[in-house]
Scaffold this motif. Structure first.
Motif, PDB file in Angstrom:
ATOM      1  N   UNK A 189       0.472  36.220   0.644  1.00 54.09           N
ATOM      2  CA  UNK A 189      -0.594  36.095  -0.095  1.00 54.09           C
ATOM      3  C   UNK A 189      -1.578  37.189  -0.072  1.00 54.09           C
ATOM      4  N   UNK A 190      -1.167  38.300   0.877  1.00 50.83           N
ATOM      5  CA  UNK A 190      -1.738  39.492   0.834  1.00 50.83           C
ATOM      6  C   UNK A 190      -1.622  40.359  -0.198  1.00 50.83           C
ATOM      7  N   UNK A 191      -2.545  41.179  -0.874  1.00 52.20           N
ATOM      8  CA  UNK A 191      -2.369  42.011  -1.914  1.00 52.20           C
ATOM      9  C   UNK A 191      -1.885  43.351  -1.500  1.00 52.20           C
ATOM     10  N   UNK A 192      -0.815  43.725  -1.956  1.00 50.86           N
ATOM     11  CA  UNK A 192      -0.415  45.079  -1.457  1.00 50.86           C
ATOM     12  C   UNK A 192      -0.143  46.059  -2.617  1.00 50.86           C
ATOM     13  N   UNK A 193       0.094  47.488  -2.353  1.00 52.67           N
ATOM     14  CA  UNK A 193       0.334  48.343  -3.364  1.00 52.67           C
ATOM     15  C   UNK A 193       1.656  49.121  -2.641  1.00 52.67           C
ATOM     16  N   UNK A 194       2.711  49.425  -3.444  1.00 56.06           N
ATOM     17  CA  UNK A 194       4.110  49.763  -2.979  1.00 56.06           C
ATOM     18  C   UNK A 194       4.292  51.132  -3.932  1.00 56.06           C
ATOM     19  N   UNK A 195       4.943  52.018  -3.389  1.00 58.06           N
ATOM     20  CA  UNK A 195       5.636  53.008  -4.435  1.00 58.06           C
ATOM     21  C   UNK A 195       6.870  53.037  -3.835  1.00 58.06           C
ATOM     22  N   UNK A 196       8.098  53.614  -4.743  1.00 64.22           N
ATOM     23  CA  UNK A 196       9.133  53.413  -4.264  1.00 64.22           C
ATOM     24  C   UNK A 196      10.260  53.807  -5.227  1.00 64.22           C
ATOM     25  N   UNK A 220      13.236  50.026  -3.512  1.00 61.83           N
ATOM     26  CA  UNK A 220      13.370  50.531  -1.971  1.00 61.83           C
ATOM     27  C   UNK A 220      11.870  51.229  -1.894  1.00 61.83           C
ATOM     28  N   UNK A 221      11.179  50.491  -0.911  1.00 57.46           N
ATOM     29  CA  UNK A 221       9.769  51.230  -0.641  1.00 57.46           C
ATOM     30  C   UNK A 221       9.867  52.372   0.160  1.00 57.46           C
ATOM     31  N   UNK A 222       8.987  53.290  -0.365  1.00 55.53           N
ATOM     32  CA  UNK A 222       8.735  54.487   0.143  1.00 55.53           C
ATOM     33  C   UNK A 222       7.516  54.730   0.778  1.00 55.53           C
ATOM     34  N   UNK A 223       6.463  54.037   0.183  1.00 59.63           N
ATOM     35  CA  UNK A 223       4.992  53.855   0.836  1.00 59.63           C
ATOM     36  C   UNK A 223       4.554  52.563   0.420  1.00 59.63           C
ATOM     37  N   UNK A 224       3.628  51.906   1.394  1.00 60.09           N
ATOM     38  CA  UNK A 224       3.011  50.854   1.041  1.00 60.09           C
ATOM     39  C   UNK A 224       1.772  50.749   1.544  1.00 60.09           C
ATOM     40  N   UNK A 225       0.893  50.112   1.111  1.00 60.95           N
ATOM     41  CA  UNK A 225      -0.517  49.957   1.761  1.00 60.95           C
ATOM     42  C   UNK A 225      -1.198  48.694   1.325  1.00 60.95           C
ATOM     43  N   UNK A 226      -2.440  48.257   1.969  1.00 60.16           N
ATOM     44  CA  UNK A 226      -3.257  47.199   1.470  1.00 60.16           C
ATOM     45  C   UNK A 226      -4.066  47.370   0.278  1.00 60.16           C
ATOM     46  N   UNK A 227      -4.131  46.575  -0.473  1.00 58.17           N
ATOM     47  CA  UNK A 227      -4.633  46.650  -1.874  1.00 58.17           C
ATOM     48  C   UNK A 227      -6.139  45.894  -2.007  1.00 58.17           C
ATOM     49  N   UNK A 228      -6.500  45.428  -0.926  1.00 60.05           N
ATOM     50  CA  UNK A 228      -7.884  44.778  -0.978  1.00 60.05           C
ATOM     51  C   UNK A 228      -8.323  44.758   0.454  1.00 60.05           C
TER      52      UNK A 228
END
Length: 150
Positions: free
Chosen positions: A68-75, A96-104
């Motif tokens: 349920x957690x909202x996240x943003x990823x780049x990859x 393939x995730x290179x970066x990930x972070x919380x989006x809220x």
């Protein structure tokens, strides 16, 4: 160029495994539900994108990410194939995730979880100390060595 940016909610807690050998590497797999911009017949639709992360990124996901957690990823997108037990060739596509972070903020995440009880995770989000007034978690002193984004 192969670059992907996604924002969505985790459909379940990340599944984390460790590779065999002397220097075990964490491998986290999770699925993001990413809302589509356009609705079909007035209904919201989403794409379910499989993601995989390695090493410290995977350990971070294991420690802090919950359903349920909202996240943003780049990859980057990676395709592959394998032959299943029935002898059929199966094709795969994952990010393939290179970066990930919380989006809220934590407050927004808690409010979403309260309004979607069927998606609440079994374990609550870790909270080393009480959340501040803005809803973000306070980070304790000396944690710099553990953070994957130094």
């Amino acid at each position: 160029m192969n670059k992907v940016i996604l924002m969505g909610r985790l459909t379940r807690d990340p599944e984390v495994r460790y590779s065999a050998g002397e220097n075990a590497l964490a491998i986290a797999r999770y699925t993001l539900a990413v809302d589509r911009r356009f609705r079909r017949d007035g209904e919201a639709t989403a794409d379910f994108i499989n993601c995989v992360s390695f090493g410290r990124t995977a350990e971070f996901a294991e420690k802090y990410f919950r359903q349920g957690l909202k996240i943003a990823v780049t990859g980057r997108i990676q395709t592959g194939s394998y032959t299943n037990r029935e002898g059929q060739k199966v094709y795969t596509t994952e990010v393939v995730v290179e970066e990930q972070e919380f989006a809220e903020s934590k407050a927004s995440s808690d409010s979403y979880a309260a309004s979607h009880p069927q998606q609440q995770a079994a374990a609550p989000m870790p909270s080393p100390s009480a959340a501040s007034a803005d809803g973000f978690m306070n980070i304790p002193d000396g944690i710099d060595e553990e953070l994957p984004f130094n």
